[in-house]
Design a protein around this motif. Structure first.
Motif, PDB file in Angstrom:
ATOM      1  N   TRP A 159       6.758   6.928 -25.787  1.00 35.62           N
ATOM      2  CA  TRP A 159       6.742   7.099 -24.375  1.00 35.62           C
ATOM      3  C   TRP A 159       5.559   7.799 -23.890  1.00 35.62           C
ATOM      4  O   TRP A 159       4.880   7.569 -22.873  1.00 35.62           O
ATOM      5  N   LEU A 160       5.013   8.792 -24.805  1.00 39.03           N
ATOM      6  CA  LEU A 160       3.991   9.536 -24.430  1.00 39.03           C
ATOM      7  C   LEU A 160       2.399   8.763 -23.938  1.00 39.03           C
ATOM      8  O   LEU A 160       1.722   9.022 -23.117  1.00 39.03           O
ATOM      9  N   PRO A 161       2.375   7.795 -24.742  1.00 40.34           N
ATOM     10  CA  PRO A 161       1.100   6.938 -24.481  1.00 40.34           C
ATOM     11  C   PRO A 161       0.904   6.164 -23.311  1.00 40.34           C
ATOM     12  O   PRO A 161       0.040   6.675 -22.424  1.00 40.34           O
ATOM     13  N   ILE A 162       2.243   5.592 -22.502  1.00 41.40           N
ATOM     14  CA  ILE A 162       2.018   5.218 -21.278  1.00 41.40           C
ATOM     15  C   ILE A 162       2.213   6.300 -20.209  1.00 41.40           C
ATOM     16  O   ILE A 162       1.747   6.276 -19.123  1.00 41.40           O
ATOM     17  N   PHE A 163       3.088   7.401 -20.490  1.00 36.02           N
ATOM     18  CA  PHE A 163       3.086   8.538 -19.552  1.00 36.02           C
ATOM     19  C   PHE A 163       1.477   9.089 -19.361  1.00 36.02           C
ATOM     20  O   PHE A 163       1.185   9.385 -18.250  1.00 36.02           O
ATOM     21  N   LEU A 164       0.918   9.277 -20.327  1.00 41.97           N
ATOM     22  CA  LEU A 164      -0.433   9.943 -20.313  1.00 41.97           C
ATOM     23  C   LEU A 164      -1.503   8.883 -19.701  1.00 41.97           C
ATOM     24  O   LEU A 164      -2.358   9.243 -18.877  1.00 41.97           O
ATOM     25  N   HIS A 165      -1.232   7.688 -19.970  1.00 46.23           N
ATOM     26  CA  HIS A 165      -2.075   6.623 -19.394  1.00 46.23           C
ATOM     27  C   HIS A 165      -1.917   6.587 -17.893  1.00 46.23           C
ATOM     28  O   HIS A 165      -2.986   6.637 -16.897  1.00 46.23           O
ATOM     29  N   VAL A 166      -0.963   6.557 -17.371  1.00 47.19           N
ATOM     30  CA  VAL A 166      -0.407   6.391 -15.973  1.00 47.19           C
ATOM     31  C   VAL A 166      -0.626   7.774 -15.117  1.00 47.19           C
ATOM     32  O   VAL A 166      -1.302   7.681 -14.208  1.00 47.19           O
ATOM     33  N   GLY A 184       0.755  -1.267   0.106  1.00 47.22           N
ATOM     34  CA  GLY A 184       0.131   0.069  -0.112  1.00 47.22           C
ATOM     35  C   GLY A 184       0.800   1.310  -0.015  1.00 47.22           C
ATOM     36  O   GLY A 184       0.688   2.117  -0.696  1.00 47.22           O
ATOM     37  N   VAL A 185       1.889   1.296   0.908  1.00 48.25           N
ATOM     38  CA  VAL A 185       2.627   2.348   0.933  1.00 48.25           C
ATOM     39  C   VAL A 185       3.500   2.566  -0.424  1.00 48.25           C
ATOM     40  O   VAL A 185       3.819   3.801  -1.098  1.00 48.25           O
ATOM     41  N   ALA A 186       4.122   1.585  -1.008  1.00 45.45           N
ATOM     42  CA  ALA A 186       4.704   1.591  -2.105  1.00 45.45           C
ATOM     43  C   ALA A 186       3.738   2.245  -3.410  1.00 45.45           C
ATOM     44  O   ALA A 186       4.191   2.904  -4.122  1.00 45.45           O
ATOM     45  N   LYS A 187       2.648   1.567  -3.358  1.00 46.10           N
ATOM     46  CA  LYS A 187       1.621   2.049  -4.330  1.00 46.10           C
ATOM     47  C   LYS A 187       1.373   3.674  -4.156  1.00 46.10           C
ATOM     48  O   LYS A 187       1.638   4.421  -5.246  1.00 46.10           O
ATOM     49  N   SER A 188       1.169   4.011  -3.021  1.00 41.11           N
ATOM     50  CA  SER A 188       1.065   5.451  -2.774  1.00 41.11           C
ATOM     51  C   SER A 188       2.024   6.365  -3.167  1.00 41.11           C
ATOM     52  O   SER A 188       1.987   7.545  -3.867  1.00 41.11           O
ATOM     53  N   VAL A 189       3.399   5.967  -2.850  1.00 42.84           N
ATOM     54  CA  VAL A 189       4.801   6.813  -3.080  1.00 42.84           C
ATOM     55  C   VAL A 189       4.811   6.791  -4.645  1.00 42.84           C
ATOM     56  O   VAL A 189       5.105   7.849  -5.285  1.00 42.84           O
ATOM     57  N   THR A 190       4.842   5.610  -5.303  1.00 44.44           N
ATOM     58  CA  THR A 190       5.193   5.556  -6.710  1.00 44.44           C
ATOM     59  C   THR A 190       4.155   6.148  -7.688  1.00 44.44           C
ATOM     60  O   THR A 190       4.378   6.910  -8.447  1.00 44.44           O
ATOM     61  N   SER A 191       2.742   6.295  -7.110  1.00 44.29           N
ATOM     62  CA  SER A 191       1.648   6.800  -7.964  1.00 44.29           C
ATOM     63  C   SER A 191       1.960   8.436  -7.845  1.00 44.29           C
ATOM     64  O   SER A 191       1.834   9.084  -8.893  1.00 44.29           O
ATOM     65  N   ILE A 192       2.232   8.905  -6.756  1.00 44.64           N
ATOM     66  CA  ILE A 192       2.584  10.436  -6.535  1.00 44.64           C
ATOM     67  C   ILE A 192       3.678  10.725  -7.317  1.00 44.64           C
ATOM     68  O   ILE A 192       3.684  11.841  -7.998  1.00 44.64           O
ATOM     69  N   GLY A 193       4.813   9.895  -7.133  1.00 48.76           N
ATOM     70  CA  GLY A 193       6.071  10.408  -7.574  1.00 48.76           C
ATOM     71  C   GLY A 193       6.152  10.176  -9.191  1.00 48.76           C
ATOM     72  O   GLY A 193       6.537  11.157 -10.071  1.00 48.76           O
ATOM     73  N   THR A 194       5.402   9.255  -9.721  1.00 47.14           N
ATOM     74  CA  THR A 194       5.159   8.970 -11.185  1.00 47.14           C
ATOM     75  C   THR A 194       4.266  10.226 -11.781  1.00 47.14           C
ATOM     76  O   THR A 194       4.648  10.698 -12.634  1.00 47.14           O
ATOM     77  N   PHE A 195       3.068  10.462 -11.060  1.00 46.72           N
ATOM     78  CA  PHE A 195       2.411  11.560 -11.678  1.00 46.72           C
ATOM     79  C   PHE A 195       3.219  12.888 -11.650  1.00 46.72           C
ATOM     80  O   PHE A 195       2.850  13.386 -12.771  1.00 46.72           O
ATOM     81  N   PHE A 232      -4.796  10.022 -11.512  1.00 48.28           N
ATOM     82  CA  PHE A 232      -5.661  11.177 -11.318  1.00 48.28           C
ATOM     83  C   PHE A 232      -7.075  10.723 -11.067  1.00 48.28           C
ATOM     84  O   PHE A 232      -7.825  11.385 -10.225  1.00 48.28           O
ATOM     85  N   THR A 233      -7.542   9.668 -11.687  1.00 49.73           N
ATOM     86  CA  THR A 233      -8.827   9.376 -11.563  1.00 49.73           C
ATOM     87  C   THR A 233      -9.143   8.111 -10.712  1.00 49.73           C
ATOM     88  O   THR A 233     -10.216   7.849 -10.213  1.00 49.73           O
ATOM     89  N   GLY A 234      -8.037   7.600 -10.108  1.00 52.31           N
ATOM     90  CA  GLY A 234      -8.009   6.435  -9.228  1.00 52.31           C
ATOM     91  C   GLY A 234      -8.284   5.262  -9.859  1.00 52.31           C
ATOM     92  O   GLY A 234      -8.605   4.140  -9.092  1.00 52.31           O
ATOM     93  N   ALA A 235      -8.451   5.081 -11.113  1.00 52.04           N
ATOM     94  CA  ALA A 235      -8.724   3.958 -11.861  1.00 52.04           C
ATOM     95  C   ALA A 235      -7.512   2.975 -11.911  1.00 52.04           C
ATOM     96  O   ALA A 235      -6.266   3.329 -11.696  1.00 52.04           O
ATOM     97  N   THR A 236      -7.740   1.663 -12.288  1.00 52.38           N
ATOM     98  CA  THR A 236      -6.551   0.659 -12.425  1.00 52.38           C
ATOM     99  C   THR A 236      -5.734   0.795 -13.728  1.00 52.38           C
ATOM    100  O   THR A 236      -6.353   1.011 -14.777  1.00 52.38           O
ATOM    101  N   CYS A 237      -4.476   0.855 -13.574  1.00 51.49           N
ATOM    102  CA  CYS A 237      -3.737   1.209 -14.665  1.00 51.49           C
ATOM    103  C   CYS A 237      -3.247  -0.179 -15.406  1.00 51.49           C
ATOM    104  O   CYS A 237      -3.031   0.080 -16.498  1.00 51.49           O
TER     105      CYS A 237
END
Length: 378
Positions: free
Chosen positions: A288-295, A222-233, A300-305
């Motif tokens: 690279w842009l397609p996967i960047f925009l997808h992530v 859970g912590v890894a997902k939170s940190v990575t999602s914010i950092g990646t975004f 941002f929406t909280g959906a499954t990547c």
């Protein structure tokens, strides 16, 4: 015939029977508590469950994400039930082989050429090729087999395989910043950016990448997902903007400097290198842009990547691997010294068999990383 035996203490009694090739047992505990005169009507209390080896719970264990993937039966990326699936498997194998072969060839060519090793731009090329070789090797697992490389997947790579792709991206971004500095202020760049400092920059982002890998594997999912999602975004937004801005700024600075030079063969060579910069930058952004925009959107929406069956069938994750094949090809195409070393010293046997006459060993002005314009020798 039934054999009455005790299980898990004297208060529980079970009846073991063999039915064909399957052994079952029935719980007699509640049945034996009923008076003998009423046991005939208490038969529905008997519970049939499969017998288990000694030491295991009679209740089937729930399959969790920590179940070893050897019990999951890893197979090919798609079931080999049709010609299309077989061709897709061959494509994945060839893609991984091409990534490893081309990047290893460029890596060896730079190491064998002393003049290339003395240039700062080639340090970033070495870094990109090394990370892409590791990415190609990992793709034999991630892309060829039925693997979901997500945090809670039993077949995950513990964040190692995606890190190699991230290292390639960081090397490209660092090389663009390095070349922008060389174009905008060539004299200042020659004084500040020594080879030692360039190697320090390369070592810094490699160290940073594996620190992130260690952190993600030490903390909870859970912590890894939170940190990575914010950092990646955040990082995806800023790095894409920086990369596009650097390429545009680099192109206009180079073009302005070319207009001040008199017509010559060197000017035409530089002009060709500018066109190569544009092509490389566009190819990189397409990959690279397609996967960047997808992530960015799914964070941002909280959906499954992760919406595809596995890593190998996800086109958003296949595109960066295609870019890992394109990058060394552009290095070879744009740098005559690298091409000469590759053909005469790395691919010597193949070169002689085909009668290839390599181009002379003069240096060319070529992008470093993915979008580089050399104004002066560094």
């Amino acid at each position: 015939m039934s054999v009455l035996e005790e299980y898990s203490g004297p208060q529980r009694c079970f009846d073991s029977q063999t039915r064909g090739s399957r052994t079952v047992w029935r719980d007699h505990t509640a049945f034996l508590k009923v008076p003998p005169s009423h046991r005939l009507t208490a038969l529905p209390l008997l519970t049939v469950r499969p017998i288990l080896p000694h030491g295991f719970s009679p209740v089937p264990a729930k399959l969790t994400n920590s179940t070893p993937f050897r019990s999951m039966g890893l197979g090919p990326v798609l079931p080999l039930t049709s010609l299309e699936n077989v061709l897709f498997l061959l494509f994945s194998v060839l893609l991984a082989t091409a990534i490893v072969f081309l990047n290893a060839s460029v890596f060896a060519s730079i190491l064998l050429n002393r003049s290339l090793r003395e240039e700062n731009r080639c340090m970033y090329m070495l870094s990109t090729c090394l990370s892409d070789v590791c990415s190609g090797v990992s793709y034999y697992y991630c892309g060829v087999l039925d693997v979901r490389d997500s945090y809670d997947s039993p077949t995950r790579t513990f964040y190692i395989a995606p890190t190699f792709l991230g290292l390639s991206y960081m090397a490209i971004l660092a090389a663009q910043a390095d070349r922008y500095h060389a174009v905008a202020a060539p004299f200042t760049y020659a004084q500040r950016m020594t080879r030692g400092r360039t190697l320090a920059v390369v070592s810094a982002y490699w160290f940073y990448a594996f620190v992130i890998v260690a952190v993600n594997n030490l903390v909870t999912v859970g912590v890894a997902k939170s940190v990575t999602s914010i950092g990646t975004f955040v990082s995806n937004i800023f790095t894409v903007v920086i990369m596009i801005g650097l390429n545009v700024r680099l192109f206009f600075i180079a073009k302005y400097q070319l207009e001040r030079e008199p017509p010559s063969a060197e000017r035409e060579t530089k002009r060709a290198s500018i066109y190569l910069i544009v092509v490389v930058a566009v190819c990189f952004l397409i990959a690279w842009l397609p996967i960047f925009l997808h992530v960015i959107v799914c964070n941002f929406t909280g959906a499954t990547c992760y919406t595809f069956r596995n890593e190998g069938t996800d086109p958003l994750r296949v595109l960066p691997r295609l870019n890992a094949v394109l990058t060394p090809f552009l290095y070879i195409r744009g740098c005559a010294a690298l091409r000469h070393t590759l053909l005469t010293r790395v691919w010597r046997a193949s070169c002689r068999a085909r009668g290839v006459n390599p181009v002379g060993g003069q240096k060319s002005i070529v992008p470093s990383g993915q979008a580089v314009f050399m104004v002066s020798k560094t």
